[in-house]
Enzyme design. Sequence first.
Site, PDB file in Angstrom:
ATOM      1  N   GLU A  85       0.918  -1.215   0.059  1.00 38.22           N
ATOM      2  CA  GLU A  85       0.028  -0.063  -0.104  1.00 38.22           C
ATOM      3  C   GLU A  85       0.929   1.198  -0.027  1.00 38.22           C
ATOM      4  O   GLU A  85       2.150   1.179   0.377  1.00 38.22           O
ATOM      5  CB  GLU A  85      -0.679  -0.026   1.188  1.00 38.22           C
ATOM      6  CG  GLU A  85      -1.784  -1.232   1.270  1.00 38.22           C
ATOM      7  CD  GLU A  85      -2.998  -1.217   0.244  1.00 38.22           C
ATOM      8  OE1 GLU A  85      -3.111  -0.196  -0.198  1.00 38.22           O
ATOM      9  OE2 GLU A  85      -3.414  -2.347   0.106  1.00 38.22           O
ATOM     10  N   GLN A  87       1.197   3.535   2.034  1.00 43.97           N
ATOM     11  CA  GLN A  87       1.913   3.759   3.406  1.00 43.97           C
ATOM     12  C   GLN A  87       2.630   2.371   4.112  1.00 43.97           C
ATOM     13  O   GLN A  87       2.826   2.429   5.042  1.00 43.97           O
ATOM     14  CB  GLN A  87       0.530   4.230   4.397  1.00 43.97           C
ATOM     15  CG  GLN A  87       0.326   5.744   4.070  1.00 43.97           C
ATOM     16  CD  GLN A  87       1.292   6.674   3.951  1.00 43.97           C
ATOM     17  OE1 GLN A  87       2.676   6.568   4.576  1.00 43.97           O
ATOM     18  NE2 GLN A  87       1.373   7.684   2.892  1.00 43.97           N
ATOM     19  N   SER A  88       3.026   1.705   3.163  1.00 39.69           N
ATOM     20  CA  SER A  88       3.604   0.340   3.599  1.00 39.69           C
ATOM     21  C   SER A  88       4.893   0.731   4.115  1.00 39.69           C
ATOM     22  O   SER A  88       5.766   1.278   3.560  1.00 39.69           O
ATOM     23  CB  SER A  88       3.725  -0.748   2.339  1.00 39.69           C
ATOM     24  OG  SER A  88       4.541  -1.733   2.624  1.00 39.69           O
ATOM     25  N   ASN A  89       5.197   0.233   5.348  1.00 40.86           N
ATOM     26  CA  ASN A  89       6.483   0.153   5.728  1.00 40.86           C
ATOM     27  C   ASN A  89       7.523  -1.012   5.191  1.00 40.86           C
ATOM     28  O   ASN A  89       8.625  -0.303   4.913  1.00 40.86           O
ATOM     29  CB  ASN A  89       6.754  -0.457   7.394  1.00 40.86           C
ATOM     30  CG  ASN A  89       5.888   0.348   8.037  1.00 40.86           C
ATOM     31  OD1 ASN A  89       5.563   1.556   7.990  1.00 40.86           O
ATOM     32  ND2 ASN A  89       5.247  -0.173   9.253  1.00 40.86           N
TER      33      ASN A  89
END
Length: 348
Positions: A85, A87-89
Amino acid sequence: MDIMELRTRLEEAPRIPLGVWPTPFMPMDGLRARLSAQGIECPRLWIKREDMTPLGAGGNKIRKLEHVLAKARAEGADVLLNTGEVQSNQVVQTAASAAHLGIPCELFLGRTDPPLSEDDQETGNILLCRILGAQVHLVPPGADRDAAMRRRAEKLRAEGRPYIIPRGSSTAEGALGSLRCFFELLDQAQASGFTPDAIAVTVGSSGTTAGFLAGAHALALSGGPDIPLYAFDTFGTDYPVQARERIMEHAEECWASLSLPGRCGERLLRLSCDFVGPGYSRPYPGMIEAVRLVAQSEGVILDPNYTGKSMAGLLDAIRKGAFTADQHVVYLHTGGLPALFAMRRHFA
């Protein structure tokens, strides 16, 4: 089962050093004092700061990438592809690792629908990915990101050797990094004078939980203590494979990759799917309260997508009397702070 032999085998597994180990291990006495002041029987609380790894904005996915990228390098990879996504880490740590190693990186990121705010797809982790030099492909909501990534890989194969990193680096190799973290945590706890009575972890793509479960199971089989793993899912029904199935699949892969006897059992897994809220990357009051409480008690910042939700789950377990005051509970902080900036209006 000989744990020392297992640890030796683990240390011999191929990896590219990307981190500085061990990561910090700290008491959370301020949080404990706040909860105790409310009349809650609170265990001794500890936190392992995997958010303080050195690349990008930090996070535990560097553990997995050490092993995953060793395999990629062995296969001659000249470009890395990954998906997640916006905002994926995982993707931002992939971009940071690629920059560190001098390998081009392309990311296929899914837009949220509806967007969290007017700028959630421009700030936070996605902004860092661009600053780190990754080529970002934004995929429309509902579209198949994996298919788009595979199509791109096919084109790149005409000129080189693209390497697709599975979502979350949740592979047999990636779980080895999490298993190494499990033993590192145990060593730090023992140096502090205790053996954990429980460990709390966040469940995303599940490789971290799988590695910790494999470690806890191996320790118990060796005659060591039972250490239950309190695991809090953050994907819910937004992911096609449900949490328990994801965890056990990756735990079995990790177990088999080390040629361990039998299978990795789930007896020590305490899985909860009750703290996802309205969905992945969607805020709710319990998460916001958990982020604020830890920040104002400890000066430690959690994230809104993963650790804020798992901490909400741990706080709920404490408030419901899951632990006694003389027990020691360790929380694994897996990182993710940049995503807070994409949710700024929810914390205003």
